[in-house]
Write an enzyme that holds these catalytic residues in place. Structure first.
Site, PDB file in Angstrom:
ATOM      1  N   GLU B  37       0.826  -1.200   0.000  1.00  0.00           N
ATOM      2  CA  GLU B  37       0.000   0.000   0.000  1.00  0.00           C
ATOM      3  C   GLU B  37       0.871   1.266   0.000  1.00  0.00           C
ATOM      4  OE1 GLU B  37      -3.431  -2.081   2.895  1.00  0.00           O
ATOM      5  OE2 GLU B  37      -1.835  -0.847   3.737  1.00  0.00           O
ATOM      6  N   ASP B 224     -12.321  -6.177  -0.158  1.00  0.00           N
ATOM      7  CA  ASP B 224     -13.147  -7.389  -0.085  1.00  0.00           C
ATOM      8  C   ASP B 224     -14.483  -7.062   0.576  1.00  0.00           C
ATOM      9  OD1 ASP B 224     -10.941  -7.420   2.194  1.00  0.00           O
ATOM     10  OD2 ASP B 224     -12.753  -8.302   3.048  1.00  0.00           O
TER      11      ASP B 224
END
Lengths: 266, 266
Positions: B37, B224
């Site tokens: 990230e 998700d």
């Protein structure tokens, strides 16, 4: 100028460590999550509260300190939460105070002392005091290879065979989570951790102490039987005062044993 | 000598705060749990790794820093765990790096950026980027009055109505726990927290930033769908790279918006 003659940096560092192991323990930090657990020891060791705090402005963390026999003793309590007024229990506060205490006080040894739940199936009884052999988390489930092991975060306590033999403490593995109760998933992880006792701080203290390479031991007294009939919260509150007396007696014996000894003699 | 003429200490302090709110934001800390990230943002802002670390010896924490437009940007990544070699995710590491970064860098603003699970029942889709309005824990169950609220530890994000209006980010509440999966107990707590997104660090960053009074915002991109059909770990790994691109785009837009503004203009 090289502080250790012609030794390499690595050799010099190793020499410092060996040197530290040979001199008597001087400064200890005792991390205790609850005021009820801490105050009898503050009185016993005749410690005073550090009013000009070594910690940053704004944190509720409290340091009680003083000299007891040949030891500089610091009891670090994370204090009452400013918003809610209750003890700052759990892994986040425990890891923060352990980090800040190591940075500020550079202790030779950390003792994480407190109450815990015990498993009768593993031989724990109310009032038992355990010297934990290891600490691991039971509520950090990350089902991705290797991350799963990171989540469990198993760490060995500093090995103290002489201390364990001398005092009548029980040995057992400690499992840590941020909940006082126990879900089915927690239970499965605690069984996988082969734990005899369950607390809310130990593995976090172990993690930080391991990062910063400070030997750490765990003295935990059983307030409630997790696999028994009584609700945990009720049993915990019922036994907190009386079991704290057993905890304080054990911590005093541990401190008396440590006094005058090197870390390698524990 | 009194730094603020004849004002009382309290008034002086308030004046300093108001003064700080009036000058443009200068130093920001971006706390990011995973290297995947962090690295695109490190490249985007042309930051360099701090090799002479501001953090203590022994910790894996990494600081990338540099000047971007009128901002001193610090991306703080807790690094790879020395034992397991995986990113040091979760609340303990997040709280420690947040504490150490505030102590060392004294930022005007903290941005906790990262990926998160989203709840489709609350309107979240894969790739959505949220600006969290608040953060709370869902895995710290302490069924004792007041301790229960301490465990939940709800904290509001710093209010940024202009930022929210200007950028096309969604708003929602964030719930934090140390597990990637979700137990029944976690789910009940997440519903009680009224959360749209679920991560593993936010509430810990919020806790530390609140202790030390540093304004903090949360930028979270959905990898998700927690209440969907696919297993979380699989879906998370599948979408991590593509969703990270959306996260990085959003963080860049947030930083561009912040540049040149005072904290009260956000």
């Amino acid at each position: 100028m090289a502080p250790h003659g012609d030794e390499s940096d690595g050799g010099g560092e190793a020499a410092i460590v060996i040197e530290a192991e040979k001199r008597p323990i001087s400064t200890i930090v005792i991390v205790i999550a609850m005021q009820t657990e801490a105050l009898p020891l503050v009185n016993k060791f005749q410690l005073t509260e550090d009013l000009d705090s070594v910690f940053p402005k704004g944190v509720p963390w409290v340091r009680y300190h003083g000299v007891y026999k040949e030891l500089n003793i610091n009891i670090i309590w994370p204090g009452k939460d400013f918003t809610f007024g209750v003890d700052s229990v759990g892994t986040v506060s425990a890891s923060l105070v352990t980090y800040a205490a190591i940075q500020t006080l550079q202790p030779d040894l950390i003792i994480n002392a407190g109450t815990a739940g015990g498993f009768k199936a593993k031989g724990a009884c109310i009032g038992d005091v355990f010297l934990a052999s290891s600490a691991a988390f039971h509520d950090r489930r990350i089902p991705i290879p290797v991350f799963d092991l990171y989540g469990v975060g198993l760490r060995q306590a500093f090995s103290t065979p002489n201390l364990l033999k001398e005092l009548s403490l029980k040995a057992g593995k400690l499992s840590t989570g941020d909940s006082l109760d126990m879900s089915q998933q927690d239970e499965a992880s605690i069984i996988a951790n082969d734990a005899t006792i369950k607390d809310m701080e130990g593995a976090a203290v172990a993690y930080v102490a391991d990062l910063l390479k400070v030997p750490t031991i765990f003295v935990k007294a059983v307030t409630d039987i997790v696999d028994g009939d009584k609700p945990t919260a009720e049993e915990f509150l019922q036994n907190l005062a009386s079991v704290t007396a057993a905890l304080d007696k054990a911590v005093t014996e541990v401190v008396d044993f440590i006094n005058g000894k090197c870390i390698s003699e524990l």
